[in-house]
Motif scaffolding. Sequence first.
Motif, PDB file in Angstrom:
ATOM      1  N   SER A 174      25.013  48.305   6.478  1.00  0.00           N
ATOM      2  CA  SER A 174      24.356  47.143   5.877  1.00  0.00           C
ATOM      3  C   SER A 174      25.267  46.488   4.839  1.00  0.00           C
ATOM      4  CB  SER A 174      22.997  47.509   5.286  1.00  0.00           C
ATOM      5  OG  SER A 174      23.094  48.617   4.445  1.00  0.00           O
ATOM      6  N   GLU A 175      26.076  47.283   4.154  1.00  0.00           N
ATOM      7  CA  GLU A 175      27.050  46.701   3.231  1.00  0.00           C
ATOM      8  C   GLU A 175      28.028  45.801   3.985  1.00  0.00           C
ATOM      9  OE1 GLU A 175      27.997  46.383  -0.126  1.00  0.00           O
ATOM     10  OE2 GLU A 175      25.843  46.706   0.023  1.00  0.00           O
ATOM     11  N   TYR A 176      28.495  46.289   5.111  1.00  0.00           N
ATOM     12  CA  TYR A 176      29.436  45.531   5.932  1.00  0.00           C
ATOM     13  C   TYR A 176      28.786  44.243   6.431  1.00  0.00           C
ATOM     14  CZ  TYR A 176      32.259  44.296  10.002  1.00  0.00           C
ATOM     15  OH  TYR A 176      33.004  43.614  10.912  1.00  0.00           O
ATOM     16  N   ARG A 177      27.537  44.382   6.895  1.00  0.00           N
ATOM     17  CA  ARG A 177      26.820  43.218   7.418  1.00  0.00           C
ATOM     18  C   ARG A 177      26.604  42.185   6.314  1.00  0.00           C
ATOM     19  NH1 ARG A 177      21.710  45.210   8.833  1.00  0.00           N
ATOM     20  NH2 ARG A 177      21.061  44.294   6.878  1.00  0.00           N
ATOM     21  N   THR A 185      22.549  46.087  -8.203  1.00  0.00           N
ATOM     22  CA  THR A 185      21.194  46.348  -7.741  1.00  0.00           C
ATOM     23  C   THR A 185      21.126  46.097  -6.248  1.00  0.00           C
ATOM     24  OG1 THR A 185      18.887  45.657  -7.945  1.00  0.00           O
ATOM     25  CG2 THR A 185      20.525  43.959  -8.252  1.00  0.00           C
ATOM     26  N   ASP A 186      20.083  46.585  -5.658  1.00  0.00           N
ATOM     27  CA  ASP A 186      19.857  46.278  -4.263  1.00  0.00           C
ATOM     28  C   ASP A 186      19.143  44.914  -4.199  1.00  0.00           C
ATOM     29  OD1 ASP A 186      19.928  46.610  -1.594  1.00  0.00           O
ATOM     30  OD2 ASP A 186      18.985  48.585  -1.584  1.00  0.00           O
ATOM     31  N   TYR A 187      18.883  44.433  -3.026  1.00  0.00           N
ATOM     32  CA  TYR A 187      18.288  43.107  -2.868  1.00  0.00           C
ATOM     33  C   TYR A 187      16.778  43.218  -2.710  1.00  0.00           C
ATOM     34  CZ  TYR A 187      23.133  41.747  -2.110  1.00  0.00           C
ATOM     35  OH  TYR A 187      24.474  41.552  -2.268  1.00  0.00           O
ATOM     36  N   TYR A 188      16.094  43.524  -3.798  1.00  0.00           N
ATOM     37  CA  TYR A 188      14.644  43.747  -3.744  1.00  0.00           C
ATOM     38  C   TYR A 188      14.304  44.686  -2.584  1.00  0.00           C
ATOM     39  CZ  TYR A 188      14.703  39.682  -6.824  1.00  0.00           C
ATOM     40  OH  TYR A 188      14.966  38.817  -7.855  1.00  0.00           O
ATOM     41  N   PRO A 189      14.746  45.934  -2.684  1.00  0.00           N
ATOM     42  CA  PRO A 189      14.673  46.848  -1.540  1.00  0.00           C
ATOM     43  C   PRO A 189      13.250  47.091  -1.014  1.00  0.00           C
ATOM     44  CG  PRO A 189      15.238  48.031  -3.568  1.00  0.00           C
ATOM     45  CD  PRO A 189      15.365  46.570  -3.856  1.00  0.00           C
ATOM     46  N   ARG A 190      12.252  47.002  -1.882  1.00  0.00           N
ATOM     47  CA  ARG A 190      10.886  47.243  -1.410  1.00  0.00           C
ATOM     48  C   ARG A 190      10.247  46.007  -0.788  1.00  0.00           C
ATOM     49  NH1 ARG A 190       7.856  51.334  -4.340  1.00  0.00           N
ATOM     50  NH2 ARG A 190       9.356  52.825  -5.169  1.00  0.00           N
ATOM     51  N   LEU A 191      10.896  44.881  -0.963  1.00  0.00           N
ATOM     52  CA  LEU A 191      10.302  43.618  -0.519  1.00  0.00           C
ATOM     53  C   LEU A 191      10.661  43.317   0.929  1.00  0.00           C
ATOM     54  CD1 LEU A 191       8.785  40.979  -1.190  1.00  0.00           C
ATOM     55  CD2 LEU A 191      10.992  40.030  -1.896  1.00  0.00           C
ATOM     56  N   VAL A 192       9.641  43.139   1.750  1.00  0.00           N
ATOM     57  CA  VAL A 192       9.842  42.823   3.157  1.00  0.00           C
ATOM     58  C   VAL A 192       9.524  41.348   3.419  1.00  0.00           C
ATOM     59  CG1 VAL A 192       9.123  43.352   5.521  1.00  0.00           C
ATOM     60  CG2 VAL A 192       9.273  45.198   3.810  1.00  0.00           C
ATOM     61  N   SER A 193       8.353  40.898   2.945  1.00  0.00           N
ATOM     62  CA  SER A 193       7.853  39.563   3.304  1.00  0.00           C
ATOM     63  C   SER A 193       7.603  38.680   2.098  1.00  0.00           C
ATOM     64  CB  SER A 193       6.522  39.697   4.063  1.00  0.00           C
ATOM     65  OG  SER A 193       6.730  40.333   5.288  1.00  0.00           O
ATOM     66  N   THR A 203      21.764  34.512  -2.123  1.00  0.00           N
ATOM     67  CA  THR A 203      20.773  33.648  -1.462  1.00  0.00           C
ATOM     68  C   THR A 203      20.864  33.797   0.054  1.00  0.00           C
ATOM     69  OG1 THR A 203      20.905  32.072  -3.292  1.00  0.00           O
ATOM     70  CG2 THR A 203      19.952  31.270  -1.224  1.00  0.00           C
ATOM     71  N   LYS A 204      22.095  33.808   0.575  1.00  0.00           N
ATOM     72  CA  LYS A 204      22.284  33.966   2.027  1.00  0.00           C
ATOM     73  C   LYS A 204      21.714  35.293   2.501  1.00  0.00           C
ATOM     74  CE  LYS A 204      26.754  31.666   1.706  1.00  0.00           C
ATOM     75  NZ  LYS A 204      28.196  31.935   1.748  1.00  0.00           N
ATOM     76  N   VAL A 205      21.974  36.360   1.743  1.00  0.00           N
ATOM     77  CA  VAL A 205      21.473  37.684   2.145  1.00  0.00           C
ATOM     78  C   VAL A 205      19.948  37.695   2.134  1.00  0.00           C
ATOM     79  CG1 VAL A 205      21.336  40.122   1.466  1.00  0.00           C
ATOM     80  CG2 VAL A 205      23.540  38.933   1.392  1.00  0.00           C
ATOM     81  N   LEU A 206      19.340  37.116   1.094  1.00  0.00           N
ATOM     82  CA  LEU A 206      17.870  37.140   0.997  1.00  0.00           C
ATOM     83  C   LEU A 206      17.230  36.333   2.124  1.00  0.00           C
ATOM     84  CD1 LEU A 206      17.378  36.777  -2.883  1.00  0.00           C
ATOM     85  CD2 LEU A 206      17.047  38.842  -1.508  1.00  0.00           C
TER      86      LEU A 206
END
Length: 261
Positions: A5-8, A84-92, A46-49
Amino acid sequence: MGIISEYRRRRIKARPLPREWKRVIDEIPVLTHLTSADREELEGTTKVLVHEKHFEGAGGLSLNQDMKVTIAAQAALLLLHRHTDYYPRLVSIIVYPSQYIAPNMQRDQTGIVTEGPQVRAGESWSRGAVVLAWDEVAVGATGQRPGHNVVIHEFTHQLDAENGEMDGVPLLTADRYPPWVRVMEEEYAHLRAAVDAGQPTVIDPYGATNPAEFFAVVTELFFTDPGTLIDAHPRVYETLADYFRQDPARFVRLPRWVITL
Ligand SMILES: [Zn+2]
């Protein structure tokens, strides 16, 4: 989060920013003071989110790309400079056209925090979702209501929940817990006392609801009206500046002529 996922994510960040996205980000005042390095980091996040989170229109709203970018770019502001991670618990991220009516649910054992008893501008679930009213998002993005930004508010709840509890204390390094708890508890108590006494407050009285709302409300002020927060509550400002690794008051407090010298 693994190596894949880091690579992606690195590949997603390396993609050119679509011109329409740039236009959307350029029009959000809370993002315009960023240095070019910060702006590049914000665009990458922003692109990742936009790529990783599931955005969904509800209540008949058809969610377009501009709307997604408006939300994601402001959510990205809260992650700037931080490991930090990108709001790891957030899906939707679920978006209604306007403030919506919902049953009255306060924060309960499942971690759902709702905003207001009946009509809602947004809500944040510690397991998986942020719900937003688009009309509130749009007003917040214009910067015309200092102290109010529903995207910053709800995503602050997500950061708050990163350590498993939405209790007004986010994930911190061990040495930062004591000062955070001391300052925020005292300031929260002051706000409650002022609200109970019917005194006017710089911090929105909604912050007196509970410590989680206090954290979300002062963070709205920190980013949208930092000069007011640093003047009225410097300890809260410094606590948030240390956590967010940002100093937004520095930009708005400089008189314009100093910059042009
Ligand atoms: Zn809230």
